[in-house]
Design an enzyme around this catalytic site. Structure first.
Site, PDB file in Angstrom:
ATOM      1  N   THR A   1       8.863   8.916  -5.029  1.00 26.55           N
ATOM      2  CA  THR A   1       9.172   7.815  -4.116  1.00 26.55           C
ATOM      3  C   THR A   1       8.325   6.593  -4.427  1.00 26.55           C
ATOM      4  O   THR A   1       8.828   5.457  -4.462  1.00 26.55           O
ATOM      5  CB  THR A   1       8.945   8.257  -2.663  1.00 26.55           C
ATOM      6  OG1 THR A   1       9.841   9.332  -2.359  1.00 26.55           O
ATOM      7  CG2 THR A   1       9.198   7.112  -1.693  1.00 26.55           C
TER       8      THR A   1
ATOM      9  N   LYS B   1       0.824  -1.222   0.000  1.00 25.43           N
ATOM     10  CA  LYS B   1       0.000   0.000   0.000  1.00 25.43           C
ATOM     11  C   LYS B   1       0.855   1.269   0.000  1.00 25.43           C
ATOM     12  O   LYS B   1       0.725   2.128   0.868  1.00 25.43           O
ATOM     13  CB  LYS B   1      -0.951   0.002   1.192  1.00 25.43           C
ATOM     14  CG  LYS B   1      -1.892  -1.192   1.266  1.00 25.43           C
ATOM     15  CD  LYS B   1      -2.813  -1.074   2.478  1.00 25.43           C
ATOM     16  CE  LYS B   1      -3.744  -2.272   2.597  1.00 25.43           C
ATOM     17  NZ  LYS B   1      -3.027  -3.506   3.020  1.00 25.43           N
TER      18      LYS B   1
END
Length: 247
Positions: free
Chosen positions: A80, A73
């Site tokens: 990133t 998740k």
């Protein structure tokens, strides 16, 4: 780009079942895995096990013939998340996810990061509303719509961002198929065979109910992992899905 030493993804698995691994011991996890057939299911590795055992554990499962859903998740700034998703693809996983609430730029960056992997890219899906959450939980976050409405909003955002599907409650599945199309994949936790303990999942369905609602992949954990005969439990669930009889 993908590690050439990894076993190739199993392209023949037809089962919609994804078994959620939840073990504090790698030996216990592998002992369970060795009792089931990779043709009957795929495996989900979440935050706890990935933190404990690392990428090597995922590779070990793949070497045993299993497709792996890496359930981390990701939710961060776009750059990133893009790098994290690319790292998951390089590991050779079958599916990886991000949080839809990270927004369209984040999700688009994640999708773009998979372009170099071509046909070897994993399915990229997004989490909408966690199945443990109800309206009271959402109100605590300042969200005044129902879980179903919020899930639909985030699913549409995910679809428009070019991702393959969403994690959602089976209760939203039929509506999301209508809104996002039949090709949009729906992956659903909170699936419990009839008579199973509901645990910490509030919005649940049985496997046959989920199938009828349009779920593509159903995540099932303890009813299988804690079964005295997990292989038989898997076979029973698959048979119920094939026959349209509630398990």
């Amino acid at each position: 780009m993908k590690n050439e030493n990894l076993q190739q993804k199993n392209q023949t698995v037809s089962s919609p079942i994804v078994v959620a691994l939840d073990y504090a011991s790698q030996d216990a996890a592998l002992s369970f895995v060795d009792r089931i057939d990779p043709q009957d299911c795929r495996l989900k590795v979440g935050k706890e096990m990935f933190t404990l055992f690392g990428p090597q554990f995922v590779q070990t499962l793949q070497q045993r013939g299993f497709d792996v859903f890496l359930d981390l998740k990701f939710h961060d700034i776009p750059n990133t998340v893009a790098h994290a998703v690319a790292a998951a693809a390089d590991l050779g996983v079958w599916m990886v996810n991000v949080h839809a609430s990270g927004g369209s730029r984040m999700m688009a960056a994640a999708k773009d990061a998979l372009v170099p992997f071509g046909k070897d890219a994993p399915l990229l899906i997004a989490v909408t509303v966690l199945t443990s959450m109800d309206e009271e939980d959402l109100r605590g976050l300042g969200i005044t719509v129902s879980p179903a409405e919020q899930a639909e909003r985030l699913a549409v955002l995910t679809h428009n961002s070019g991702l393959d599907g969403v994690v959602c409650s089976a209760h939203e599945a039929q509506r999301l198929k209508q809104v996002c199309g039949q090709a949009f994949k729906l992956i659903t936790p909170g699936i419990r065979p009839a008579g199973s303990d509901v645990g910490d999942q509030r919005r649940i369905m049985t496997p046959i109910q989920a199938q009828q609602a349009g779920v593509d992949y159903m995540v099932i954990g303890r009813p299988i992992t804690q079964s005295s005969d997990p292989a038989q439990t898997l076979c029973d669930i698959r048979a119920s899905l094939l026959n349209g009889i509630a398990s």
